[in-house]
Motif scaffolding. Structure first.
Motif, PDB file in Angstrom:
ATOM      1  N   PHE A 153     -10.041 -21.208  26.362  1.00 15.68           N
ATOM      2  CA  PHE A 153      -9.788 -22.594  26.026  1.00 15.68           C
ATOM      3  C   PHE A 153      -8.988 -22.750  24.654  1.00 15.68           C
ATOM      4  CE2 PHE A 153     -11.007 -26.094  22.812  1.00 15.68           C
ATOM      5  CZ  PHE A 153     -10.948 -27.195  23.765  1.00 15.68           C
ATOM      6  N   ALA A 154      -9.182 -21.994  23.737  1.00 16.32           N
ATOM      7  CA  ALA A 154      -8.677 -21.904  22.297  1.00 16.32           C
ATOM      8  C   ALA A 154      -7.378 -21.570  22.438  1.00 16.32           C
ATOM      9  CB  ALA A 154      -9.427 -21.112  21.433  1.00 16.32           C
ATOM     10  N   LYS A 155      -6.928 -20.530  23.197  1.00 13.71           N
ATOM     11  CA  LYS A 155      -5.726 -20.150  23.513  1.00 13.71           C
ATOM     12  C   LYS A 155      -4.762 -21.108  24.042  1.00 13.71           C
ATOM     13  CE  LYS A 155      -6.207 -15.040  24.078  1.00 13.71           C
ATOM     14  NZ  LYS A 155      -6.066 -14.226  25.437  1.00 13.71           N
ATOM     15  N   ARG A 156      -5.264 -21.802  25.100  1.00  7.26           N
ATOM     16  CA  ARG A 156      -4.480 -23.011  25.820  1.00  7.26           C
ATOM     17  C   ARG A 156      -4.261 -24.127  24.943  1.00  7.26           C
ATOM     18  NH1 ARG A 156      -6.198 -22.332  32.287  1.00  7.26           N
ATOM     19  NH2 ARG A 156      -6.278 -20.342  32.365  1.00  7.26           N
ATOM     20  N   LEU A 157      -5.567 -24.497  24.101  1.00  3.78           N
ATOM     21  CA  LEU A 157      -5.436 -25.616  23.144  1.00  3.78           C
ATOM     22  C   LEU A 157      -4.050 -25.110  22.171  1.00  3.78           C
ATOM     23  CD1 LEU A 157      -7.077 -28.216  22.464  1.00  3.78           C
ATOM     24  CD2 LEU A 157      -7.918 -26.773  20.487  1.00  3.78           C
ATOM     25  N   ALA A 158      -4.141 -24.200  21.750  1.00  3.56           N
ATOM     26  CA  ALA A 158      -3.309 -23.808  20.754  1.00  3.56           C
ATOM     27  C   ALA A 158      -1.798 -23.620  21.401  1.00  3.56           C
ATOM     28  CB  ALA A 158      -3.444 -22.141  20.105  1.00  3.56           C
ATOM     29  N   GLN A 159      -1.571 -23.364  22.425  1.00  2.69           N
ATOM     30  CA  GLN A 159      -0.335 -23.523  23.412  1.00  2.69           C
ATOM     31  C   GLN A 159       0.207 -24.622  23.437  1.00  2.69           C
ATOM     32  OE1 GLN A 159      -1.166 -21.147  26.973  1.00  2.69           O
ATOM     33  NE2 GLN A 159      -1.129 -19.105  25.879  1.00  2.69           N
ATOM     34  N   LYS A 160      -0.730 -25.521  23.620  1.00  3.26           N
ATOM     35  CA  LYS A 160      -0.226 -26.785  23.944  1.00  3.26           C
ATOM     36  C   LYS A 160      -0.168 -27.886  22.834  1.00  3.26           C
ATOM     37  CE  LYS A 160      -1.539 -29.019  28.060  1.00  3.26           C
ATOM     38  NZ  LYS A 160      -2.184 -29.486  29.219  1.00  3.26           N
ATOM     39  N   PHE A 161      -1.290 -27.623  21.890  1.00  2.00           N
ATOM     40  CA  PHE A 161      -0.969 -28.511  20.567  1.00  2.00           C
ATOM     41  C   PHE A 161      -0.576 -27.809  19.342  1.00  2.00           C
ATOM     42  CE2 PHE A 161      -3.914 -30.456  23.522  1.00  2.00           C
ATOM     43  CZ  PHE A 161      -3.480 -31.938  23.591  1.00  2.00           C
ATOM     44  N   ALA A 162       0.123 -28.567  18.403  1.00  2.00           N
ATOM     45  CA  ALA A 162       0.516 -27.566  17.212  1.00  2.00           C
ATOM     46  C   ALA A 162      -0.807 -27.619  16.089  1.00  2.00           C
ATOM     47  CB  ALA A 162       1.569 -28.732  16.624  1.00  2.00           C
ATOM     48  N   PHE A 163      -1.719 -26.947  16.661  1.00  2.00           N
ATOM     49  CA  PHE A 163      -2.969 -26.787  15.652  1.00  2.00           C
ATOM     50  C   PHE A 163      -2.986 -25.364  15.152  1.00  2.00           C
ATOM     51  CE2 PHE A 163      -5.422 -29.876  18.601  1.00  2.00           C
ATOM     52  CZ  PHE A 163      -4.831 -31.142  17.945  1.00  2.00           C
ATOM     53  N   HIS A 164      -2.046 -24.345  15.417  1.00  2.00           N
ATOM     54  CA  HIS A 164      -2.206 -23.039  14.572  1.00  2.00           C
ATOM     55  C   HIS A 164      -1.657 -23.559  13.233  1.00  2.00           C
ATOM     56  CE1 HIS A 164      -0.731 -19.367  12.993  1.00  2.00           C
ATOM     57  NE2 HIS A 164      -1.241 -18.764  14.400  1.00  2.00           N
ATOM     58  N   GLN A 165      -2.293 -23.016  12.300  1.00  2.00           N
ATOM     59  CA  GLN A 165      -2.162 -23.331  10.826  1.00  2.00           C
ATOM     60  C   GLN A 165      -0.659 -23.183  10.264  1.00  2.00           C
ATOM     61  OE1 GLN A 165      -4.827 -24.878   8.729  1.00  2.00           O
ATOM     62  NE2 GLN A 165      -5.190 -24.833  10.977  1.00  2.00           N
ATOM     63  N   PHE A 166      -0.034 -22.536  10.916  1.00  2.00           N
ATOM     64  CA  PHE A 166       1.354 -22.297  10.560  1.00  2.00           C
ATOM     65  C   PHE A 166       2.394 -23.041  11.566  1.00  2.00           C
ATOM     66  CE2 PHE A 166      -1.223 -18.562   8.826  1.00  2.00           C
ATOM     67  CZ  PHE A 166      -1.164 -19.352   7.551  1.00  2.00           C
ATOM     68  N   ASP A 167       2.014 -23.594  12.638  1.00  2.00           N
ATOM     69  CA  ASP A 167       3.028 -24.199  13.501  1.00  2.00           C
ATOM     70  C   ASP A 167       3.783 -25.232  12.580  1.00  2.00           C
ATOM     71  OD1 ASP A 167       2.391 -23.262  16.017  1.00  2.00           O
ATOM     72  OD2 ASP A 167       1.003 -24.693  16.404  1.00  2.00           O
TER      73      ASP A 167
END
Ligand code: GLU
Length: 494
Positions: free
Chosen positions: A346-360
């Motif tokens: 879930f977290a991986k797909r969330l991070a692929q879809k939304f710019a939530f990575h701290q360095f996105d």
């Protein structure tokens, strides 16, 4: 008390005691409007951190359904209470820093927080006695070895609070002078406050089982004791009991998401508006969750997923998107590293879809969606309103956001009131310093009532309690003047 108001297509609804939504009564509506949380006011002004929450919820719901068929992993089986959990249980709960809520799946079923308690215990300790005192007994480094290895870092301390040696050491620091009962009460009360008084329970069966198969944790504790890691006079067995008990505390996915949202919101619970943790404690906790929160997957997690999280062997992951929201996911089967199999996906797909990575945002990564409010696209009038209210409400997240996009903080409203006027009037020294030092605002703007920030400070200082002395001292140091002083200086020059 109405604190979980939500607006959906069916109308204005709140969850009742058993979690079922209903249309609100007139009284409840009025109470909700007047509550300090006042989500209604914010909704109507599109002023929430995720303005289109319905759209965002839809995406989460899709992810939930996609992952319902994503089966794999195995329940933890070192105690029967965990191995017996239904592996099909699956839940996602979200709580934003504005108190917007989304839940899908088995979000009201209690589970033990297990290792997620490690992040919370550390946060509470740092908030209560400060990081220096806590770190006399544990370090800040990722260990690179398994969560229950018997090892110390190069300073002779457990590596960090997110794995067993550090977590046990952390428990030894919690109010050591109190009885075990009081220590347990105190910490669980803190959890409850962080959860906005939503569900926090305890599984005695889990506690008894944990204790009965705890050879490794006993070995760790004796090793720490031998190396003088604990504070003097620590009762080793009580410390372990406290550790097992806190691992056996239960939340639901819903209440867990509020705890995460409290961390996302700098320590203030978004649903109750109660301040639970110091901002420093939150910052330290999130740093360590980011680098050490996911067992031996922590490095990959921060690289690929990129937001702070802590997982536990009951299959939960506490996720924090700083300044935005808390997310709790729960699915009991674990991957080979001990993290929830579905939760990680879930977290991986969330991070692929939304710019939530701290360095996105460094990449200006436009391929991802960003559901957060975007100050850049706001009209000038809205920016002024938001800036002024951020200064008034000590909303540092928003102030930083505006700063990053280069907005002029000298802007003023129709009364010529600037953010500095408002920050001074509300005695927010942190905001005042931010405005003066970082945003480099003029310290002597004059509003329509011929008031400067210094006038403002002196005015509120003449009330019974002079709590703003520090603000006055600070402004004076920075060359702030009253309007009269400014006019006099101008006439002398003239
Ligand atoms: N109670 C577990 C232990 O200390 C915690 C496991 C975990 O969630 O990492 O062994």
């Amino acid at each position: 008390m109405v604190n979980k108001l939500s607006i959906d297509p069916a109308g204005l609804t709140i969850p009742n005691e058993i979690g079922v939504k209903k249309l609100v009564s007139k009284e409840e509506f009025i109470e909700a409007c007047s509550s300090s949380n006042n989500i209604l006011n914010q909704s109507l002004g599109s002023n929430l951190v995720i303005p289109d929450f319905q759209e965002f919820s839809k995406e989460l719901k899709n992810l939930f359904h996609e992952l319902s068929d994503f089966k794999g992993g195995k329940n933890a089986d070192y105690i029967p209470q965990l191995s017996r959990a239904d592996p099909n249980l699956w839940a996602i709960s979200v709580c934003t820093i504005d108190g917007q809520r989304f839940s899908v799946g088995d979000t009201n079923i209690p589970f033990c927080i297990q290792s997620c308690c490690k992040a919370l215990n550390y946060a509470i300790n740092v908030s209560e006695i400060g990081a220096d005192a806590v770190h006399l007994h544990l370090g800040k480094e990722p260990s690179g070895i398994g969560f229950n290895q018997i090892a110390l870092d190069k300073h002779g301390l457990p590596h960090n609070p997110m794995i067993n040696p550090g977590a046990i050491s952390c428990c030894s620091v919690i109010r050591p002078q109190d009885t075990l009962a009081d220590r347990f009460d105190h910490i669980t009360q803190q959890y409850k406050t962080m959860a906005g008084n939503e569900f926090v329970g305890f599984s005695n069966a889990t506690f008894l089982s944990e204790k009965s198969v705890a050879d490794r944790n006993f070995a760790i504790a004796y090793f720490l004791h031998e190396h003088n890691v604990f504070p003097k006079g620590t009762n080793l067995k009580e410390t372990l009991d406290l550790y097992f008990q806190l691992c056996s505390v239960e939340t639901t996915c819903d209440s867990g998401s509020v705890i995460c949202a409290t961390l996302a919101n700098g320590g203030e619970c978004p649903t109750s508006r109660e301040v639970c943790l110091s901002p420093d404690a939150v910052r330290n906790t999130l740093s360590l969750m980011f680098s050490c929160g996911m067992y031996d997957y922590s490095g990959e997690w921060s690289f690929e997923v990129g937001f702070p999280a802590k997982s536990g062997v009951a299959g939960s992951i506490f996720i924090v998107i700083p300044g935005v929201m808390g997310i709790c996911v729960w699915s009991p089967p674990l991957d080979e590293l001990g993290n929830s199999y579905r939760g990680v996906e879930f977290a991986k797909r969330l991070a692929q879809k939304f710019a939530f990575h701290q360095f996105d945002n460094i990449q200006g990564n436009q391929t991802k969606m960003d559901p957060r409010r975007n100050p850049k696209s706001e009209s000038k009038e809205i920016q002024i309103l938001n800036l002024i209210s951020a200064a008034n409400n000590r909303d540092m997240v928003l102030l930083h956001k505006y700063f990053e996009i280069g907005i002029d903080f000298n802007i003023c409203d129709y009364d010529n009131r600037t953010p500095l006027h408002l920050a001074v009037a509300a005695d927010h020294l942190t905001v005042v310093r931010f405005l003066v030092e970082k945003a480099k605002v003029n310290v002597n703007p004059i509003d329509r009532m011929r008031t400067t920030p210094m006038d403002e400070a002196l005015r509120s200082g003449s009330h019974a309690e002079c709590t703003n002395q520090e603000v006055i001292k600070y402004l004076r140091k920075k060359g702030a003047k009253t309007c009269e002083q400014l006019l006099m200086a101008a006439s002398v020059q003239y």
